[in-house]
Design an enzyme around this catalytic site. Structure first.
Site, PDB file in Angstrom:
ATOM      1  N   GLY A 111      33.237  40.933  63.876  1.00 56.80           N
ATOM      2  CA  GLY A 111      32.751  39.805  63.092  1.00 56.80           C
ATOM      3  C   GLY A 111      31.705  40.252  62.088  1.00 56.80           C
ATOM      4  O   GLY A 111      32.020  40.770  61.012  1.00 56.80           O
ATOM      5  N   GLY A 112      30.444  40.084  62.453  1.00 52.76           N
ATOM      6  CA  GLY A 112      29.325  40.343  61.542  1.00 52.76           C
ATOM      7  C   GLY A 112      29.390  41.684  60.822  1.00 52.76           C
ATOM      8  O   GLY A 112      29.139  41.764  59.607  1.00 52.76           O
TER       9      GLY A 112
ATOM     10  N   HIS B  58      40.756  31.950  68.757  1.00 56.99           N
ATOM     11  CA  HIS B  58      39.378  32.475  68.787  1.00 56.99           C
ATOM     12  C   HIS B  58      38.491  31.494  69.553  1.00 56.99           C
ATOM     13  O   HIS B  58      38.678  30.277  69.466  1.00 56.99           O
ATOM     14  CB  HIS B  58      38.871  32.671  67.352  1.00 56.99           C
TER      15      HIS B  58
ATOM     16  N   GLY C 169      28.345  37.868  68.541  1.00 56.12           N
ATOM     17  CA  GLY C 169      27.182  37.583  67.693  1.00 56.12           C
ATOM     18  C   GLY C 169      25.853  37.653  68.416  1.00 56.12           C
ATOM     19  O   GLY C 169      24.843  37.173  67.911  1.00 56.12           O
TER      20      GLY C 169
ATOM     21  N   SER D  69      30.100  41.972  69.119  1.00 56.49           N
ATOM     22  CA  SER D  69      28.964  42.836  68.771  1.00 56.49           C
ATOM     23  C   SER D  69      29.336  44.305  68.583  1.00 56.49           C
ATOM     24  O   SER D  69      28.530  45.193  68.895  1.00 56.49           O
ATOM     25  CB  SER D  69      27.831  42.687  69.794  1.00 56.49           C
TER      26      SER D  69
ATOM     27  N   GLU E 104      37.527  39.120  73.822  1.00 57.45           N
ATOM     28  CA  GLU E 104      36.216  38.850  73.241  1.00 57.45           C
ATOM     29  C   GLU E 104      35.392  38.007  74.217  1.00 57.45           C
ATOM     30  O   GLU E 104      35.502  36.770  74.217  1.00 57.45           O
ATOM     31  CB  GLU E 104      36.367  38.075  71.924  1.00 57.45           C
TER      32      GLU E 104
ATOM     33  N   ASN F 242      36.942  40.048  61.052  1.00 57.83           N
ATOM     34  CA  ASN F 242      37.061  38.585  60.990  1.00 57.83           C
ATOM     35  C   ASN F 242      35.839  38.049  60.262  1.00 57.83           C
ATOM     36  O   ASN F 242      34.734  38.056  60.802  1.00 57.83           O
ATOM     37  CB  ASN F 242      37.131  38.037  62.427  1.00 57.83           C
ATOM     38  N   TRP F 243      36.060  37.601  59.043  1.00 58.94           N
ATOM     39  CA  TRP F 243      34.920  37.117  58.228  1.00 58.94           C
ATOM     40  C   TRP F 243      34.470  35.722  58.635  1.00 58.94           C
ATOM     41  O   TRP F 243      33.452  35.242  58.145  1.00 58.94           O
ATOM     42  CB  TRP F 243      35.296  37.137  56.749  1.00 58.94           C
ATOM     43  N   LYS F 244      35.245  35.042  59.467  1.00 63.43           N
ATOM     44  CA  LYS F 244      34.893  33.675  59.881  1.00 63.43           C
ATOM     45  C   LYS F 244      34.638  32.815  58.629  1.00 63.43           C
ATOM     46  O   LYS F 244      35.301  33.007  57.612  1.00 63.43           O
ATOM     47  CB  LYS F 244      33.711  33.710  60.847  1.00 63.43           C
TER      48      LYS F 244
ATOM     49  N   GLU G 226      35.694  30.409  68.965  1.00 62.28           N
ATOM     50  CA  GLU G 226      35.041  29.411  68.105  1.00 62.28           C
ATOM     51  C   GLU G 226      35.992  28.263  67.786  1.00 62.28           C
ATOM     52  O   GLU G 226      35.566  27.112  67.661  1.00 62.28           O
ATOM     53  CB  GLU G 226      34.520  30.097  66.829  1.00 62.28           C
TER      54      GLU G 226
END
Ligand code: 13P
Length: 249
Positions: free
Chosen positions: A230-231, A93, A169, A209, A163, A9-11, A95
């Site tokens: 994510g990251g 999500h 993150g 993470s 999640e 997921n590049w957000k 976010e």
């Protein structure tokens, strides 16, 4: 048998230059056992699908509108995302729940729209730190499962991503016992609601993470069918070893 799924997921990250990362994944994972998914920002979706064509990487969108079309300035429907090359959409999500005040009923309505358009849905859920500390995690998950997942799923068109918000993150990851407990619980709740056959076909992803250094341990958990990353999905050199760990699990 459920096919394992490594989803990145590049957000809100990535412009044209980042398409090279998809190209690199495509070259590195020809014949991968796991399904590989990248969710770029909507602005890159179509070009990403062109780059990924005839390779092992499929594309997901990060959200959709619940409706098919209409007067909703700035919104994008599931049909449009499918037309742009997506085969999956991430919904609910944390976010989006936080930034856009999305609730379970919104997620469920979007999921219905996406399924109707022929997209598979990745529905996210997870608890806040205070909820875990108050020992409320399973109650929160039960509520999110009941509220966010529509009735009309066939198993293969649903992925559930656990999640924990406090793990996103932050570099903090739940223990193997904590992930096991939640994933076993999700599978049991799905079985209770949809029956064994459908529940067994749903992929359960862990997210929060995930890195190459912890992936092998997480993927060894029985009810973990992959990860939502994510990251560590932004660069092929970071995501690739996670995919390889999943292939070997
Ligand atoms: P990180 O892997 O950066 O913790 O993000 C997880 C996530 O939110 C994926 O959807």
């Amino acid at each position: 048998m459920r096919r394992k799924l490594a989803a990145g997921n590049w957000k809100m990250n990535g412009t044209s230059a980042n398409l090279a990362q998809i190209e690199a994944l495509k070259d590195a994972h020809v014949g991968a056992l796991s399904e590989i998914l990248i969710a770029p920002p909507t602005s890159l979706l179509h070009r990403a699908s062109v780059v990924a064509e005839n390779g092992p990487v499929a594309l997901a969108a990060q959200d959709c509108h619940k409706g098919e079309s209409g007067a909703h300035t700035g919104d994008v429907s599931a049909d449009m995302l499918k037309d742009a090359g997506a085969t999956y959409v991430i919904l609910g999500h944390s976010e989006r729940r936080a930034d856009h005040d999305e609730h379970d009923e919104d997620v469920r309505a979007k999921a219905r729209g996406a399924l109707k358009a022929g997209l598979r849905v990745i529905i996210c859920m997870g608890e806040e730190l205070e909820e875990r500390e108050a020992d409320n995690t399973l109650d929160i998950i039960a509520g999110q499962l009941a509220g966010s997942i529509p009735d009309d799923i066939d198993g293969e068109n649903l992925v559930v991503a656990y999640e924990p918000i406090w793990a996103i993150g932050t570099g903090k990851v739940p223990s193997v016992a904590q992930i096991t407990e939640v994933h076993d619980f999700i599978r049991a709740r799905l079985e209770h609601r949809f029956g064994l056959k459908i529940a067994r076909a749903v992929r359960l992803l862990y997210g929060g993470s995930v890195k190459a250094s912890n992936a092998t341990e997480i993927f060894a958990i029985e009810n973990v069918d992959g990860a939502l990353v994510g990251g560590a999905s932004l660069k092929a050199e970071d995501f690739s070893p996670i995919i390889t760990a999943l292939d070997k699990s």
